[in-house]
Design a protein around this motif. Structure first.
Motif, mmCIF file in Angstrom:
data_model
loop_
_atom_site.group_PDB
_atom_site.id
_atom_site.type_symbol
_atom_site.label_atom_id
_atom_site.label_comp_id
_atom_site.label_asym_id
_atom_site.label_seq_id
_atom_site.Cartn_x
_atom_site.Cartn_y
_atom_site.Cartn_z
ATOM 1 N N VAL A 183 -69.652 16.642 -136.941
ATOM 2 C CA VAL A 183 -69.560 15.640 -137.991
ATOM 3 C C VAL A 183 -68.440 14.667 -137.634
ATOM 4 C CG1 VAL A 183 -69.192 15.275 -140.468
ATOM 5 C CG2 VAL A 183 -70.349 17.356 -139.654
ATOM 6 N N PRO A 184 -68.656 13.350 -137.681
ATOM 7 C CA PRO A 184 -69.871 12.663 -138.116
ATOM 8 C C PRO A 184 -70.936 12.638 -137.022
ATOM 9 C CG PRO A 184 -68.226 11.064 -137.484
ATOM 10 C CD PRO A 184 -67.574 12.412 -137.372
ATOM 11 N N PHE A 185 -72.195 12.683 -137.461
ATOM 12 C CA PHE A 185 -73.329 12.670 -136.543
ATOM 13 C C PHE A 185 -74.390 11.735 -137.091
ATOM 14 C CE2 PHE A 185 -77.582 14.253 -135.524
ATOM 15 C CZ PHE A 185 -77.536 14.297 -134.136
ATOM 16 N N GLU A 186 -74.963 10.928 -136.219
ATOM 17 C CA GLU A 186 -76.026 10.022 -136.628
ATOM 18 C C GLU A 186 -76.971 9.810 -135.458
ATOM 19 O OE1 GLU A 186 -76.674 5.620 -138.694
ATOM 20 O OE2 GLU A 186 -74.677 6.500 -138.495
ATOM 21 N N VAL A 205 -69.335 17.161 -147.126
ATOM 22 C CA VAL A 205 -70.261 16.593 -146.149
ATOM 23 C C VAL A 205 -71.523 16.127 -146.865
ATOM 24 C CG1 VAL A 205 -71.759 17.163 -144.192
ATOM 25 C CG2 VAL A 205 -69.395 17.937 -144.211
ATOM 26 N N CYS A 206 -72.071 15.013 -146.392
ATOM 27 C CA CYS A 206 -73.325 14.493 -146.912
ATOM 28 C C CYS A 206 -74.363 14.490 -145.793
ATOM 29 C CB CYS A 206 -73.138 13.076 -147.455
ATOM 30 S SG CYS A 206 -74.611 12.379 -148.238
ATOM 31 N N VAL A 207 -75.546 15.041 -146.078
ATOM 32 C CA VAL A 207 -76.635 15.102 -145.106
ATOM 33 C C VAL A 207 -77.772 14.223 -145.618
ATOM 34 C CG1 VAL A 207 -78.254 16.593 -143.881
ATOM 35 C CG2 VAL A 207 -75.996 17.473 -144.531
ATOM 36 N N GLU A 208 -78.227 13.308 -144.770
ATOM 37 C CA GLU A 208 -79.261 12.348 -145.165
ATOM 38 C C GLU A 208 -80.356 12.292 -144.110
ATOM 39 O OE1 GLU A 208 -79.729 7.491 -145.465
ATOM 40 O OE2 GLU A 208 -77.743 8.403 -145.643
ATOM 41 N N ARG A 225 -78.421 11.668 -140.603
ATOM 42 C CA ARG A 225 -76.981 11.397 -140.686
ATOM 43 C C ARG A 225 -76.288 12.597 -141.313
ATOM 44 N NH1 ARG A 225 -75.468 6.995 -144.277
ATOM 45 N NH2 ARG A 225 -73.437 7.100 -143.242
ATOM 46 N N VAL A 226 -75.156 12.986 -140.751
ATOM 47 C CA VAL A 226 -74.301 14.019 -141.330
ATOM 48 C C VAL A 226 -72.879 13.469 -141.285
ATOM 49 C CG1 VAL A 226 -73.594 16.427 -141.278
ATOM 50 C CG2 VAL A 226 -75.838 15.780 -140.381
ATOM 51 N N VAL A 227 -72.320 13.122 -142.434
ATOM 52 C CA VAL A 227 -71.026 12.437 -142.491
ATOM 53 C C VAL A 227 -70.145 13.063 -143.563
ATOM 54 C CG1 VAL A 227 -71.963 10.249 -141.645
ATOM 55 C CG2 VAL A 227 -71.919 10.705 -144.099
ATOM 56 N N GLU A 228 -68.841 12.910 -143.410
ATOM 57 C CA GLU A 228 -67.922 13.308 -144.463
ATOM 58 C C GLU A 228 -67.938 12.251 -145.556
ATOM 59 O OE1 GLU A 228 -64.044 14.170 -143.028
ATOM 60 O OE2 GLU A 228 -64.672 15.994 -141.962
ATOM 61 N N THR A 229 -67.860 12.685 -146.802
ATOM 62 C CA THR A 229 -67.938 11.754 -147.921
ATOM 63 C C THR A 229 -66.575 11.153 -148.217
ATOM 64 O OG1 THR A 229 -67.517 13.476 -149.558
ATOM 65 C CG2 THR A 229 -69.810 13.078 -148.924
ATOM 66 N N GLY A 230 -66.611 10.010 -148.893
ATOM 67 C CA GLY A 230 -65.384 9.371 -149.331
ATOM 68 C C GLY A 230 -65.096 9.690 -150.792
ATOM 69 N N THR A 236 -69.470 17.827 -128.464
ATOM 70 C CA THR A 236 -70.767 18.283 -127.990
ATOM 71 C C THR A 236 -71.735 17.142 -127.712
ATOM 72 O OG1 THR A 236 -71.525 18.495 -130.256
ATOM 73 C CG2 THR A 236 -70.598 20.461 -129.231
ATOM 74 N N ASN A 237 -71.230 16.019 -127.234
ATOM 75 C CA ASN A 237 -72.119 14.892 -127.003
ATOM 76 C C ASN A 237 -72.585 14.809 -125.553
ATOM 77 O OD1 ASN A 237 -69.514 14.307 -126.172
ATOM 78 N ND2 ASN A 237 -69.805 12.104 -126.338
ATOM 79 N N GLN A 238 -72.098 15.664 -124.697
ATOM 80 C CA GLN A 238 -72.525 15.686 -123.313
ATOM 81 C C GLN A 238 -72.598 17.132 -122.845
ATOM 82 O OE1 GLN A 238 -70.452 13.120 -120.587
ATOM 83 N NE2 GLN A 238 -69.830 11.750 -122.219
ATOM 84 N N CYS A 239 -73.019 17.304 -121.614
ATOM 85 C CA CYS A 239 -73.067 18.648 -121.042
ATOM 86 C C CYS A 239 -72.292 18.648 -119.735
ATOM 87 C CB CYS A 239 -74.513 19.071 -120.806
ATOM 88 S SG CYS A 239 -74.649 20.666 -119.995
#
Length: 203
Positions: free
Chosen positions: A61-64, A108-111, A178-183, A26-29
């Motif tokens: 995800v991941p999104f920043e 997931v971690c949301v910051e 930021r929305v990323v998967e955690t380690g 979903t980064n373009q249209c």
């Protein structure tokens, strides 16, 4: 286009018959010709601000994103769905920016970090996926001092609402999300749809 092994990124809900929401970046249209068999053009094929609860910015995800602005948000209704999170009820609600993403069963971690003022955010489970009247607050954080860690459920939609407080300077009203998967270094709830506040940035 699964049939031809082609990848056409798009924003918004996918065209019918081919693919699904989870399969479409979903980064373009991209606009496809509705005359092509198998494709139908939805009324809202692309997402543009303002991003409301009913029409959030769909992310993967991941999104920043850096220096995003509350100017992209929508004025909340009197019965603000973001109020499902208790801390949001005392935020200034001139504008609220909404995002949504699909869970995969991962952690997931949301910051959220502010650029020029005190912001807050909430993470919600969207139970009906048809309206914003049945949101469940997963967790919220004020003054952007904490991150939210949650274990998502597969194929479940989650929403993020970003708003602000009255104190502080808001010349730009910008923030970083930021929305990323955690380690492995981050503890993750064992059960889906459980969350906790991490007193630090996402890893």
């Amino acid at each position: 286009d699964d049939a031809r092994n082609l990848n056409f990124p798009m924003i918004g809900y996918p065209f019918t018959d081919f693919g699904s929401a989870e399969e479409w970046p979903t980064n373009q249209c991209r606009i496809f010709q509705p005359s092509i068999p198998g494709w139908t053009l939805p009324d809202e094929s692309c997402q543009t601000p303002p991003y409301s609860c009913e029409r959030p910015q769909r992310i993967e995800v991941p999104f920043e994103i850096d220096n995003s602005s509350l100017a992209d948000g929508a004025e909340p209704p009197a019965d603000d769905p973001a109020d499902a999170c208790e801390r949001h009820t005392y935020a200034i609600e001139e504008k609220v920016v909404w995002y949504d993403f699909r869970g995969t069963g991962s952690c997931v971690c949301v910051e959220l970090r502010s650029v020029d003022g005190p912001f807050m955010f909430g993470v919600y489970q969207d139970q009906t996926e048809t309206d914003c009247e049945s949101l469940t607050c997963m967790a919220d954080s004020d003054f952007t001092s904490e991150s939210v860690v949650l274990r998502t459920a597969g194929d479940q939609t989650y929403k993020i609402a970003v708003s602000k407080y009255s104190s502080g300077s808001f010349e730009k009203e910008e923030y970083q999300l930021r929305v990323v998967e955690t380690g492995a270094s981050v503890r993750c709830p064992e059960e889906t749809n459980l969350s906790y506040l991490l007193p630090d940035s996402c890893p």
